[in-house]
Motif scaffolding. Structure first.
Motif, PDB file in Angstrom:
ATOM      1  N   SER A 129       0.843  -1.183   0.000  1.00 44.77           N
ATOM      2  CA  SER A 129       0.000   0.000   0.000  1.00 44.77           C
ATOM      3  C   SER A 129       0.883   1.239   0.000  1.00 44.77           C
ATOM      4  CB  SER A 129      -0.929   0.020   1.220  1.00 44.77           C
ATOM      5  OG  SER A 129      -0.166   0.136   2.410  1.00 44.77           O
ATOM      6  N   THR A 130       0.311   2.358  -0.394  1.00 45.32           N
ATOM      7  CA  THR A 130       1.072   3.606  -0.437  1.00 45.32           C
ATOM      8  C   THR A 130       1.327   4.145   0.964  1.00 45.32           C
ATOM      9  OG1 THR A 130      -1.061   4.667  -0.889  1.00 45.32           O
ATOM     10  CG2 THR A 130       0.420   4.312  -2.750  1.00 45.32           C
ATOM     11  N   ASP A 131       0.299   4.227   1.793  1.00 43.74           N
ATOM     12  CA  ASP A 131       0.425   4.771   3.140  1.00 43.74           C
ATOM     13  C   ASP A 131      -0.815   4.361   3.914  1.00 43.74           C
ATOM     14  OD1 ASP A 131       0.426   6.314   5.464  1.00 43.74           O
ATOM     15  OD2 ASP A 131       1.425   8.004   4.504  1.00 43.74           O
ATOM     16  N   LEU A 132      -0.696   3.327   4.743  1.00 47.68           N
ATOM     17  CA  LEU A 132      -1.874   2.807   5.442  1.00 47.68           C
ATOM     18  C   LEU A 132      -2.453   3.815   6.425  1.00 47.68           C
ATOM     19  CD1 LEU A 132      -1.239  -0.980   6.220  1.00 47.68           C
ATOM     20  CD2 LEU A 132      -2.815   0.043   4.575  1.00 47.68           C
ATOM     21  N   ASP A 133      -1.607   4.595   7.076  1.00 43.34           N
ATOM     22  CA  ASP A 133      -2.124   5.593   8.023  1.00 43.34           C
ATOM     23  C   ASP A 133      -2.960   6.649   7.292  1.00 43.34           C
ATOM     24  OD1 ASP A 133      -0.953   4.345  10.185  1.00 43.34           O
ATOM     25  OD2 ASP A 133       0.892   5.528  10.075  1.00 43.34           O
ATOM     26  N   ALA A 134      -2.474   7.081   6.136  1.00 44.03           N
ATOM     27  CA  ALA A 134      -3.228   8.065   5.355  1.00 44.03           C
ATOM     28  C   ALA A 134      -4.530   7.459   4.852  1.00 44.03           C
ATOM     29  CB  ALA A 134      -2.381   8.567   4.197  1.00 44.03           C
ATOM     30  N   LEU A 135      -4.473   6.223   4.425  1.00 45.23           N
ATOM     31  CA  LEU A 135      -5.686   5.558   3.946  1.00 45.23           C
ATOM     32  C   LEU A 135      -6.688   5.399   5.086  1.00 45.23           C
ATOM     33  CD1 LEU A 135      -7.365   4.093   1.828  1.00 45.23           C
ATOM     34  CD2 LEU A 135      -6.032   2.014   2.302  1.00 45.23           C
ATOM     35  N   ARG A 136      -6.218   5.023   6.256  1.00 42.06           N
ATOM     36  CA  ARG A 136      -7.107   4.888   7.412  1.00 42.06           C
ATOM     37  C   ARG A 136      -7.817   6.215   7.689  1.00 42.06           C
ATOM     38  NH1 ARG A 136      -7.579   1.454  11.751  1.00 42.06           N
ATOM     39  NH2 ARG A 136      -5.772   0.268  11.012  1.00 42.06           N
ATOM     40  N   ALA A 137      -7.068   7.301   7.637  1.00 40.16           N
ATOM     41  CA  ALA A 137      -7.660   8.614   7.885  1.00 40.16           C
ATOM     42  C   ALA A 137      -8.709   8.947   6.839  1.00 40.16           C
ATOM     43  CB  ALA A 137      -6.560   9.675   7.901  1.00 40.16           C
ATOM     44  N   ASP A 138      -8.418   8.653   5.575  1.00 36.30           N
ATOM     45  CA  ASP A 138      -9.378   8.932   4.499  1.00 36.30           C
ATOM     46  C   ASP A 138     -10.648   8.092   4.655  1.00 36.30           C
ATOM     47  OD1 ASP A 138      -7.685  10.794   3.423  1.00 36.30           O
ATOM     48  OD2 ASP A 138      -6.936   9.501   1.818  1.00 36.30           O
ATOM     49  N   LEU A 139     -10.478   6.813   5.009  1.00 31.98           N
ATOM     50  CA  LEU A 139     -11.630   5.939   5.183  1.00 31.98           C
ATOM     51  C   LEU A 139     -12.467   6.351   6.387  1.00 31.98           C
ATOM     52  CD1 LEU A 139      -9.875   2.503   4.505  1.00 31.98           C
ATOM     53  CD2 LEU A 139     -11.662   3.526   3.078  1.00 31.98           C
ATOM     54  N   SER A 140     -11.837   6.958   7.363  1.00 28.94           N
ATOM     55  CA  SER A 140     -12.541   7.355   8.588  1.00 28.94           C
ATOM     56  C   SER A 140     -13.321   8.651   8.431  1.00 28.94           C
ATOM     57  CB  SER A 140     -11.532   7.498   9.739  1.00 28.94           C
ATOM     58  OG  SER A 140     -10.863   6.273   9.991  1.00 28.94           O
ATOM     59  N   GLU A 141     -13.030   9.408   7.381  1.00 32.44           N
ATOM     60  CA  GLU A 141     -13.698  10.698   7.175  1.00 32.44           C
ATOM     61  C   GLU A 141     -15.141  10.548   6.707  1.00 32.44           C
ATOM     62  OE1 GLU A 141     -11.429  13.003   4.465  1.00 32.44           O
ATOM     63  OE2 GLU A 141      -9.831  13.449   5.895  1.00 32.44           O
ATOM     64  N   GLY A 142     -15.462   9.425   6.118  1.00 35.37           N
ATOM     65  CA  GLY A 142     -16.797   9.220   5.547  1.00 35.37           C
ATOM     66  C   GLY A 142     -16.688   8.333   4.330  1.00 35.37           C
ATOM     67  N   ARG A 178      -2.278  16.105  -6.076  1.00 30.01           N
ATOM     68  CA  ARG A 178      -3.265  15.544  -5.164  1.00 30.01           C
ATOM     69  C   ARG A 178      -2.777  14.209  -4.617  1.00 30.01           C
ATOM     70  NH1 ARG A 178      -9.406  13.353  -6.081  1.00 30.01           N
ATOM     71  NH2 ARG A 178     -10.172  13.969  -4.033  1.00 30.01           N
ATOM     72  N   ARG A 179      -2.969  14.004  -3.309  1.00 29.21           N
ATOM     73  CA  ARG A 179      -2.597  12.720  -2.706  1.00 29.21           C
ATOM     74  C   ARG A 179      -3.777  11.756  -2.791  1.00 29.21           C
ATOM     75  NH1 ARG A 179      -3.815  10.038   1.492  1.00 29.21           N
ATOM     76  NH2 ARG A 179      -4.922  11.770   2.513  1.00 29.21           N
ATOM     77  N   VAL A 180      -3.512  10.585  -3.371  1.00 28.73           N
ATOM     78  CA  VAL A 180      -4.496   9.508  -3.406  1.00 28.73           C
ATOM     79  C   VAL A 180      -3.820   8.229  -2.933  1.00 28.73           C
ATOM     80  CG1 VAL A 180      -5.965  10.525  -5.199  1.00 28.73           C
ATOM     81  CG2 VAL A 180      -4.002   9.109  -5.850  1.00 28.73           C
ATOM     82  N   ASN A 181      -4.605   7.175  -2.808  1.00 29.51           N
ATOM     83  CA  ASN A 181      -4.119   5.932  -2.192  1.00 29.51           C
ATOM     84  C   ASN A 181      -4.090   4.778  -3.184  1.00 29.51           C
ATOM     85  OD1 ASN A 181      -4.303   6.878   0.816  1.00 29.51           O
ATOM     86  ND2 ASN A 181      -6.313   7.361  -0.064  1.00 29.51           N
ATOM     87  N   GLY A 182      -3.210   3.842  -2.911  1.00 28.90           N
ATOM     88  CA  GLY A 182      -3.149   2.607  -3.670  1.00 28.90           C
ATOM     89  C   GLY A 182      -2.963   1.430  -2.736  1.00 28.90           C
ATOM     90  N   LEU A 183      -3.624   0.329  -3.045  1.00 28.30           N
ATOM     91  CA  LEU A 183      -3.530  -0.872  -2.202  1.00 28.30           C
ATOM     92  C   LEU A 183      -3.688  -2.096  -3.086  1.00 28.30           C
ATOM     93  CD1 LEU A 183      -5.329  -1.467   1.195  1.00 28.30           C
ATOM     94  CD2 LEU A 183      -5.435  -3.193  -0.607  1.00 28.30           C
ATOM     95  N   VAL A 184      -2.819  -3.078  -2.910  1.00 24.20           N
ATOM     96  CA  VAL A 184      -2.966  -4.341  -3.633  1.00 24.20           C
ATOM     97  C   VAL A 184      -2.999  -5.493  -2.646  1.00 24.20           C
ATOM     98  CG1 VAL A 184      -1.907  -3.519  -5.765  1.00 24.20           C
ATOM     99  CG2 VAL A 184      -0.467  -4.596  -4.020  1.00 24.20           C
ATOM    100  N   THR A 185      -3.780  -6.492  -2.980  1.00 27.84           N
ATOM    101  CA  THR A 185      -3.853  -7.703  -2.179  1.00 27.84           C
ATOM    102  C   THR A 185      -2.688  -8.620  -2.552  1.00 27.84           C
ATOM    103  OG1 THR A 185      -5.246  -8.785  -3.826  1.00 27.84           O
ATOM    104  CG2 THR A 185      -6.361  -7.572  -2.064  1.00 27.84           C
ATOM    105  N   PRO A 186      -2.291  -9.513  -1.661  1.00 24.92           N
ATOM    106  CA  PRO A 186      -1.245 -10.456  -2.033  1.00 24.92           C
ATOM    107  C   PRO A 186      -1.763 -11.455  -3.059  1.00 24.92           C
ATOM    108  CG  PRO A 186      -2.149 -11.022   0.111  1.00 24.92           C
ATOM    109  CD  PRO A 186      -2.764  -9.709  -0.279  1.00 24.92           C
ATOM    110  N   LEU A 187      -0.861 -11.990  -3.869  1.00 24.39           N
ATOM    111  CA  LEU A 187      -1.245 -13.076  -4.759  1.00 24.39           C
ATOM    112  C   LEU A 187      -1.532 -14.321  -3.934  1.00 24.39           C
ATOM    113  CD1 LEU A 187       1.313 -12.697  -7.689  1.00 24.39           C
ATOM    114  CD2 LEU A 187      -1.094 -12.033  -7.665  1.00 24.39           C
TER     115      LEU A 187
END
Length: 418
Positions: free
Chosen positions: A18-31, A212-221
């Motif tokens: 992932s790019t930044d899990l803490d940043a993603l957590r904050a974005d997901l928590s906003e709404g 603009r800051r956006v997020n990226g996340l990939v699942t394991p194979l």
């Protein structure tokens, strides 16, 4: 207290990079956050390698976030570079047909109604009108060639050769993220582990082009216990389309999951609570021979893909074919699909049990067939056979033409009388 969706993904082992899990957590928590996953139409059906992505999208939607289901009508015309060599180009009409079939196949996994209802998007809609000059000026200028050359799949193809078409694929896919960011305020792209290079490139393009800051996340194979890629059989991919992989064959694929991996597959590919999965694992370790964990996995995943009725039919067929249920309770269509998957062959009425065993592939010679009968290891419709000269006829067969053959406890096949 409700568990944060990111904590659930972590507990299930769904976060590869992932790019930044803490940043993603904050974005997901906003709404409600808008996110997307892309599926290229490089075949007429999705396979189980795509299933993980659809289920991960569903997990976020259930947590209140809004999915964009992207089908790559444009990127599918090019194809993501493969390690093994250049992709064959499919015709535009073929790709367009696959776009429709894949969109229809993926859509039932998401809810398209309500405030966070999913939306189907096709990248051909914004790509078809882009001219080459604008593409090079607005997109290409943000991609340093040295970084593109350093990508694993590109570096591995430099000696054998890679076309400019495939080399440029990452620009097209990255442009998707930029467009979705601008059109829908999309702030997260997800994908499989082999897509990390494309996902991170899209994140970087949005940053360079729009600051603009956006997020990226990939699942394991998903892999087998020996580390090899999961999701392939000797015959190729395991498809989600029932006409390409029958519900019975799909169910059987999961029944055969390795003991060492079945708990992982339950966490990744079902909506069972992780606590319940842990209990299933404990019971499985106590009595692995019962294969209760594999049966639960097969039932859950087959239900998700094909529905409860097909899952129950596949479960009933699996049990009946291996002598744990009543064969005559199976609908002929289910029995026929199961025996076809098991390698059933056509033989004339009156064929002996020994010849049928040979024709079905359960034994490699008549002498081996006679030995199986004499040792009490040959079965017709789950009844032990004692006479090697037994002739198979309409009275013997199920529905007048199907005969289930078994050698020992686990080797099952059959014949169709003609």
């Amino acid at each position: 207290m409700t568990q944060h969706v990111l904590d659930d993904l972590v507990a299930r082992g769904l976060i590869g990079q992932s790019t930044d899990l803490d940043a993603l957590r904050a974005d997901l928590s906003e709404g409600s956050l808008t996110y997307y996953t892309g599926f290229d139409p490089t075949a007429p059906s999705l396979h189980i390698g795509h299933l993980l992505q659809l289920l991960t999208m569903r997990r976020l939607q259930l947590a209140g976030h809004r999915p964009l289901l992207l089908v790559g009508g444009a990127t599918g015309l090019i194809g993501d570079p493969k390690q093994s060599g250049e992709r064959a180009m499919n015709t535009k009409d073929t790709v367009a047909g696959w776009v429709d079939s894949i969109a229809a196949q993926a859509s039932p996994f998401l809810d398209f109604e309500g405030p966070n209802g999913a939306q189907l998007v096709n990248n051909l809609d914004w790509t078809r009108e882009v001219n080459v000059i604008d593409f090079l000026r607005d997109i290409g200028k943000h991609f340093p060639v040295n970084r593109m050359l350093a990508r694993d799949v590109v570096a591995s193809r430099l000696e054998s050769g890679i076309s400019y078409t495939e080399f440029s694929y990452v620009l097209l896919q990255s442009m998707d993220y930029l467009e979705l960011s601008r059109r829908y305020d999309c702030r997260l792209q997800m994908g499989g582990g082999d897509q990390w290079g494309n996902v991170s490139a899209g994140v970087e393009l949005v940053r360079r082009a729009d600051s603009r800051r956006v997020n990226g996340l990939v699942t394991p194979l998903i892999t087998k216990a020996d580390g090899t890629k999961f999701g392939k059989t000797e015959g190729g991919a395991v498809w989600l389309d029932a006409t390409l992989t029958s519900p019975y064959a799909f169910y059987q694929f999961w029944i055969q999951a390795e003991d060492a991996k079945v708990g992982e597959y339950l966490r990744l590919l079902t909506f069972l609570d992780v606590e319940e999965i842990a209990e299933i694992e404990r019971e499985h370790q106590t009595k692995p021979g019962l294969r209760a964990a594999q049966r639960r996995l097969a039932r859950e995943v087959t239900t998700l893909v094909h529905g409860q009725a097909e899952a129950e039919g596949a479960e009933l067929a699996s049990s009946a074919l291996f002598g744990r249920g009543e064969l005559r309770e199976l609908p002929e269509s289910t029995l026929a699909a199961a025996l076809t998957e098991a390698g059933a062959r056509e033989v004339p009425k009156g064929t002996t049990i020994v010849d049928a065993l040979v024709a079905s592939g359960l034994v490699d010679s008549k002498s081996a067939g006679r030995r199986a009968v004499s040792e009490g290891g040959a079965y017709v419709n789950n009844e032990r056979v004692e006479d090697p000269e037994l002739a198979l006829d309409a009275d013997t067969a199920l529905y007048g033409r199907w005969v289930v053959l078994r050698k020992g406890k686990r080797s099952v096949s059959g014949v169709q009388l003609v």
